[in-house]
Every structure is written in structure tokens, then in C-alpha cells.
Design a protein around this motif. Structure first.
Motif, PDB file in Angstrom:
ATOM      1  N   ARG A 106      35.820 -21.387  -0.241  1.00  0.00           N
ATOM      2  CA  ARG A 106      35.967 -20.946  -1.666  1.00  0.00           C
ATOM      3  C   ARG A 106      35.825 -22.056  -2.794  1.00  0.00           C
ATOM      4  N   VAL A 107      34.927 -22.057  -3.432  1.00  0.00           N
ATOM      5  CA  VAL A 107      35.127 -23.367  -4.576  1.00  0.00           C
ATOM      6  C   VAL A 107      34.990 -22.778  -5.858  1.00  0.00           C
ATOM      7  N   ASP A 108      35.881 -23.083  -6.778  1.00  0.00           N
ATOM      8  CA  ASP A 108      36.058 -22.567  -8.186  1.00  0.00           C
ATOM      9  C   ASP A 108      36.019 -20.986  -8.254  1.00  0.00           C
ATOM     10  N   GLY A 109      36.722 -20.356  -7.141  1.00  0.00           N
ATOM     11  CA  GLY A 109      36.770 -18.811  -7.153  1.00  0.00           C
ATOM     12  C   GLY A 109      35.729 -18.236  -6.630  1.00  0.00           C
ATOM     13  N   LYS A 110      34.648 -18.813  -5.936  1.00  0.00           N
ATOM     14  CA  LYS A 110      33.339 -18.049  -5.492  1.00  0.00           C
ATOM     15  C   LYS A 110      33.416 -18.691  -3.761  1.00  0.00           C
ATOM     16  N   TRP A 111      32.961 -17.645  -2.981  1.00  0.00           N
ATOM     17  CA  TRP A 111      32.992 -17.966  -1.535  1.00  0.00           C
ATOM     18  C   TRP A 111      31.432 -18.244  -1.524  1.00  0.00           C
ATOM     19  N   PHE A 112      31.512 -19.356  -0.427  1.00  0.00           N
ATOM     20  CA  PHE A 112      30.233 -19.840   0.061  1.00  0.00           C
ATOM     21  C   PHE A 112      29.919 -19.736   1.745  1.00  0.00           C
ATOM     22  N   PHE A 113      29.002 -19.446   2.195  1.00  0.00           N
ATOM     23  CA  PHE A 113      28.956 -19.586   3.692  1.00  0.00           C
ATOM     24  C   PHE A 113      28.742 -21.172   3.809  1.00  0.00           C
ATOM     25  N   VAL A 114      29.256 -21.658   5.005  1.00  0.00           N
ATOM     26  CA  VAL A 114      29.383 -22.967   5.246  1.00  0.00           C
ATOM     27  C   VAL A 114      28.557 -23.428   6.608  1.00  0.00           C
ATOM     28  N   ASP A 115      28.999 -22.547   7.433  1.00  0.00           N
ATOM     29  CA  ASP A 115      28.333 -22.714   8.919  1.00  0.00           C
ATOM     30  C   ASP A 115      28.684 -21.739   9.906  1.00  0.00           C
ATOM     31  N   GLY A 116      27.695 -21.776  10.690  1.00  0.00           N
ATOM     32  CA  GLY A 116      27.845 -20.529  11.856  1.00  0.00           C
ATOM     33  C   GLY A 116      27.688 -20.879  13.138  1.00  0.00           C
ATOM     34  N   HIS A 117      28.357 -20.546  14.319  1.00  0.00           N
ATOM     35  CA  HIS A 117      28.242 -20.890  15.674  1.00  0.00           C
ATOM     36  C   HIS A 117      28.161 -19.672  16.376  1.00  0.00           C
ATOM     37  N   HIS A 118      26.818 -19.831  17.383  1.00  0.00           N
ATOM     38  CA  HIS A 118      26.540 -18.602  18.125  1.00  0.00           C
ATOM     39  C   HIS A 118      27.757 -18.464  19.073  1.00  0.00           C
ATOM     40  N   VAL A 119      28.091 -17.166  19.151  1.00  0.00           N
ATOM     41  CA  VAL A 119      29.197 -16.727  20.264  1.00  0.00           C
ATOM     42  C   VAL A 119      28.450 -16.263  21.568  1.00  0.00           C
TER      43      VAL A 119
ATOM     44  N   GLY B 119      37.830 -19.599   5.304  1.00  0.00           N
ATOM     45  CA  GLY B 119      37.805 -18.231   5.947  1.00  0.00           C
ATOM     46  C   GLY B 119      36.749 -18.305   7.416  1.00  0.00           C
ATOM     47  N   GLU B 120      37.169 -17.464   8.183  1.00  0.00           N
ATOM     48  CA  GLU B 120      36.236 -17.305   9.317  1.00  0.00           C
ATOM     49  C   GLU B 120      35.908 -15.818   9.607  1.00  0.00           C
TER      50      GLU B 120
ATOM     51  N   THR C 127      35.119 -11.185  -3.274  1.00  0.00           N
ATOM     52  CA  THR C 127      36.481 -11.711  -3.298  1.00  0.00           C
ATOM     53  C   THR C 127      36.910 -11.998  -1.758  1.00  0.00           C
ATOM     54  N   THR C 128      36.271 -11.608  -0.873  1.00  0.00           N
ATOM     55  CA  THR C 128      36.643 -12.253   0.410  1.00  0.00           C
ATOM     56  C   THR C 128      35.425 -12.913   1.149  1.00  0.00           C
ATOM     57  N   ALA C 129      35.733 -13.456   2.192  1.00  0.00           N
ATOM     58  CA  ALA C 129      34.812 -13.955   3.110  1.00  0.00           C
ATOM     59  C   ALA C 129      33.923 -12.976   3.713  1.00  0.00           C
ATOM     60  N   ALA C 130      34.923 -11.816   4.103  1.00  0.00           N
ATOM     61  CA  ALA C 130      34.048 -10.709   4.954  1.00  0.00           C
ATOM     62  C   ALA C 130      32.993  -9.942   3.903  1.00  0.00           C
TER      63      ALA C 130
ATOM     64  N   HIS D 245      22.855 -10.662  17.401  1.00  0.00           N
ATOM     65  CA  HIS D 245      23.050 -12.005  16.822  1.00  0.00           C
ATOM     66  C   HIS D 245      24.728 -11.961  16.789  1.00  0.00           C
ATOM     67  N   HIS D 246      25.501 -12.594  17.615  1.00  0.00           N
ATOM     68  CA  HIS D 246      26.796 -12.590  17.559  1.00  0.00           C
ATOM     69  C   HIS D 246      27.206 -14.038  17.102  1.00  0.00           C
ATOM     70  N   GLU D 247      27.830 -14.122  15.858  1.00  0.00           N
ATOM     71  CA  GLU D 247      28.237 -15.437  15.393  1.00  0.00           C
ATOM     72  C   GLU D 247      29.816 -15.472  14.871  1.00  0.00           C
ATOM     73  N   ARG D 248      30.154 -16.512  14.850  1.00  0.00           N
ATOM     74  CA  ARG D 248      31.466 -16.902  14.048  1.00  0.00           C
ATOM     75  C   ARG D 248      31.141 -18.010  12.785  1.00  0.00           C
ATOM     76  N   SER D 249      31.045 -17.354  11.474  1.00  0.00           N
ATOM     77  CA  SER D 249      30.847 -18.144  10.379  1.00  0.00           C
ATOM     78  C   SER D 249      31.835 -18.647   9.788  1.00  0.00           C
ATOM     79  N   GLN D 250      31.878 -19.929   9.278  1.00  0.00           N
ATOM     80  CA  GLN D 250      32.797 -20.461   8.475  1.00  0.00           C
ATOM     81  C   GLN D 250      32.579 -20.316   6.967  1.00  0.00           C
ATOM     82  N   PHE D 251      33.600 -20.030   6.129  1.00  0.00           N
ATOM     83  CA  PHE D 251      33.395 -20.039   4.671  1.00  0.00           C
ATOM     84  C   PHE D 251      34.220 -20.597   3.843  1.00  0.00           C
TER      85      PHE D 251
END
Length: 168
Positions: free
Chosen positions: A123-136, A98-99, A33-36, A115-121
Motif C-alpha cells: 500500500r502506497v499513499d493509501g492505495k494497494w498495488f500488486f508487487v509480485d507473484g510466485h507460482h505455487v 499483504g500476501e 481497501t484490502t489486498a484481497a 493458476h495457483h499463486e501467492r501474490s505480494q501487495f
């Protein structure tokens, strides 16, 4: 099972509890239910070799870019040691994006890695998806004082030039 209210309620410190938390998502019996929650379940999928879950929770827009063999190899060759959520921005049940900034620790070929990353997520039709991540990366070191030249007096007070004293 009670649903976590926020990222801090996910049992990150106990690997068995984290896997038990994520198993219903990976098995398709529950939906994050959340990006986390999605981030935590994707970590467990990496740790347990559930590559199909990693692919299906990746954004449909960029899913075709996934290198399945490389993902599977990384998943299987790493000894996953822990996940820490550093921070979240949006990504709650009512949000559409979400990030999640996280640190995943693993061991590979006898060497510990972080592995330290900032990931973008999204929500499409009520479901969360991983979009992209960037190394920190680490912040660059910034000198607080002026640069000492080779021919300047040594700051230690010896009276010698820097190059002949502490700059050797």
C-alpha cells in the motif's frame, strides 16, 4: 454498497456478483481497501479484458516490466471460470503489505487450467498495488517406507525377487 470486512465476504462463488463488486474499482469510482479486494478486482480485469486496470494497479516500481501484449493475449484467449482465495496474510486496511494466495481457474484452447499463486501487495499513499507473484507448485511426493531394490524379496509375499514379480 457495503464494503467486505475480509476476503471471505467477497462474492467469489457468483461470477456476476464478483464482477459487480469489482466494477467500481475498475471504473475508478472506488479504491480497494484490502489486498484481497485488489486481487479480486484484478481477476475480474483479466476476465473482462481491462488491461489498463491491470497495469495501473501494478507496483510503479516494476510496472515497466509488464508485457502488455502478452497480458492482453492471456486475458482475451482464456475463458475465466472462477477465483478462490486460499488465504491472506496481512493486507487489511491498516497494513502496508499483504500476501494473497489464490487459485484462478480458466479454460484455454479447450483445456482447463489452474493458476495457483501467492501474490505480494503493498500500500502506497493509501492505495494497494500488486508487487509480485510466485507460482505455487504441488508438494513433492515423499516415500513413506524404504525403497525396494530390484533384487529384494517382493513385498507381496510371493517369495520371488521384486524384479520378477510386482516390479515387472
Amino acid at each position: 454498497m457495503l464494503r467486505p470486512r475480509n476476503a471471505m465476504d467477497i462474492p467469489f462463488s457468483d461470477p456476476q456478483a464478483l464482477e459487480a463488486f469489482a466494477r467500481p474499482f475498475i471504473a475508478g469510482k472506488a479504491t480497494p481497501t484490502t489486498a484481497a479486494e485488489l486481487m479480486a478486482s484484478r481477476y475480474v480485469a483479466y476476465a473482462t479484458g481491462e488491461v489498463e486496470y491491470l497495469i495501473t494497479t501494478h507496483s510503479p516500481d516494476t510496472r515497466h516490466n509488464i508485457d502488455r501484449a502478452a497480458t492482453e493475449q492471456w486475458s482475451k484467449q482464456a475463458e475465466w471460470q472462477g477465483l478462490e482465495i486460499v488465504r491472506t496474510e496481512k493486507g487489511e486496511a491498516g497494513d502496508s503489505t499483504g500476501e494473497v494466495e489464490f487459485i484462478a481457474r480458466y479454460r484455454r484452447d479447450g483445456t482447463d487450467h489452474v493458476h495457483h499463486e501467492r501474490s505480494q501487495f503493498k500500500r502506497v499513499d493509501g492505495k494497494w498495488f500488486f508487487v509480485d507473484g510466485h507460482h505455487v507448485g504441488h508438494a513433492p511426493i515423499v516415500r513413506s517406507g524404504p525403497k525396494i531394490g530390484r533384487n529384494d524379496p517382493c513385498p507381496c509375499g510371493s517369495g520371488k525377487k521384486y524384479k520378477k514379480c510386482c516390479g515387472k
